[in-house]
Design an enzyme around this catalytic site. Structure first.
Site, PDB file in Angstrom:
ATOM      1  CB  ALA A 167      -0.799   0.003   1.226  1.00 38.47           C
ATOM      2  N   GLY A 192       1.503  -5.710   1.061  1.00 34.42           N
ATOM      3  CA  GLY A 192       0.284  -6.020   0.054  1.00 34.42           C
ATOM      4  C   GLY A 192       1.058  -6.229  -1.332  1.00 34.42           C
ATOM      5  CD  GLU A 201      -1.920  -8.866   2.187  1.00 33.46           C
ATOM      6  OE1 GLU A 201      -2.761  -9.166   3.105  1.00 33.46           O
ATOM      7  OE2 GLU A 201      -1.452  -7.634   1.936  1.00 33.46           O
ATOM      8  CD  GLU A 236       1.181  -6.601   6.240  1.00 32.67           C
ATOM      9  OE1 GLU A 236       0.601  -6.313   5.024  1.00 32.67           O
ATOM     10  OE2 GLU A 236       2.110  -7.222   6.510  1.00 32.67           O
TER      11      GLU A 236
END
Length: 255
Positions: free
Chosen positions: A63, A106, A109, A129
């Site tokens: 992100a 992310g 991911e 995270e």
């Protein structure tokens, strides 16, 4: 210059994240760009496999925290695709990640949302995270332990520490590790091995295989039978045996 670029090579669509100055972090524009690229892949009968790659030295840092801090965090998610316009997307066609460098948070991911991954030797994967009092909310919490096993998945999740490409390969997260200079060649070679096969059969096989760790055997038997029944109605189903008998390469039509 577009932050997400696409290039067609016969039946393959290459999707390239192009924000190297921001470590290919996902902002609203990137999320919308990826979603549009997936639309192109899914809606075009002549496109059978996709590759997600990145420019620069980082696959994706996840992100875009500048966008998040500016109150634009919701723009990183789309209604159909979720984070990056991808992680929750219902797709029918195979997607290969070509990880040229760090795939973190992310970015990892995004890799986990793909069906396969070819990685450069320099690549690392991780979900850090918890180091910032966050959790991987874009699928990592359940896709990572499925990919690498529950014990290692828990370790990576709770420590937030990354693993190098070689270790990711040993654990089954990555299909192949290659020198940086050969990354796209290897990703294209893998895609080419897939596009040599009947595209509708590939899509049917993908759909059931990705349910292998979540559905019961009874559900999977039923799904397999239903898929075989549907395939038997297609032109490609007739073409496969015909080409074998005639001793030639099949000509697939994706219909």
């Amino acid at each position: 210059m577009a932050v997400v670029e696409t290039e067609r090579r016969e039946h393959i669509l290459i999707i390239t994240l192009n924000r190297p100055e921001a470590r290919n972090a996902v902002n609203g524009e990137v999320a919308r760009g990826i979603e549009a690229a997936i639309d192109e892949l899914e809606n075009d009968r002549e496109l059978w496999v996709g590759i997600i790659a990145s420019s620069g030295k980082v696959f994706s840092a996840g992100a875009d925290l500048k966008a998040v801090s500016a109150g634009k965090g919701n723009e990183l998610w789309t209604d159909r695709g979720g984070f990056a316009g991808l992680v929750k997307r219902d797709r029918t066609k195979p997607l290969i990640a070509a990880a040229n460098g760090a795939a973190l948070a992310g970015g990892c991911e995004i890799v986990l949302a793909c069906d396969m991954c070819v990685a450069a030797e320099e690549a690392v994967f991780g979900v850090p995270e918890v180091k910032r009092s966050l959790i991987p909310g874009a699928g990592g919490l359940f896709r990572l332990p499925r990919a690498v096993g529950p014990a290692v998945g828990m370790e990576l999740m709770l420590t937030g520490d990354p693993i190098p490409a070689a270790r990711a390969y040993e654990l089954g997260l990555v299909n192949k590790v290659v020198p940086q200079a050969k990354l796209m060649d290897e990703a294209l070679a893998l895609a080419g091995r897939i596009t040599a096969n009947a595209p509708l059969a590939v899509q049917a096989a993908k759909k059931i295989t990705e349910r292998a760790l979540t559905d019961t055997d009874d559900q999977l038997w039923a799904a397999s039978a239903a898929s075989m029944k549907e395939l038997s109605k297609t032109e490609d189903y007739k073409e496969g045996p015909r080409a074998f008998i005639e001793k030639r390469e099949p000509v697939w039509q994706a219909k």
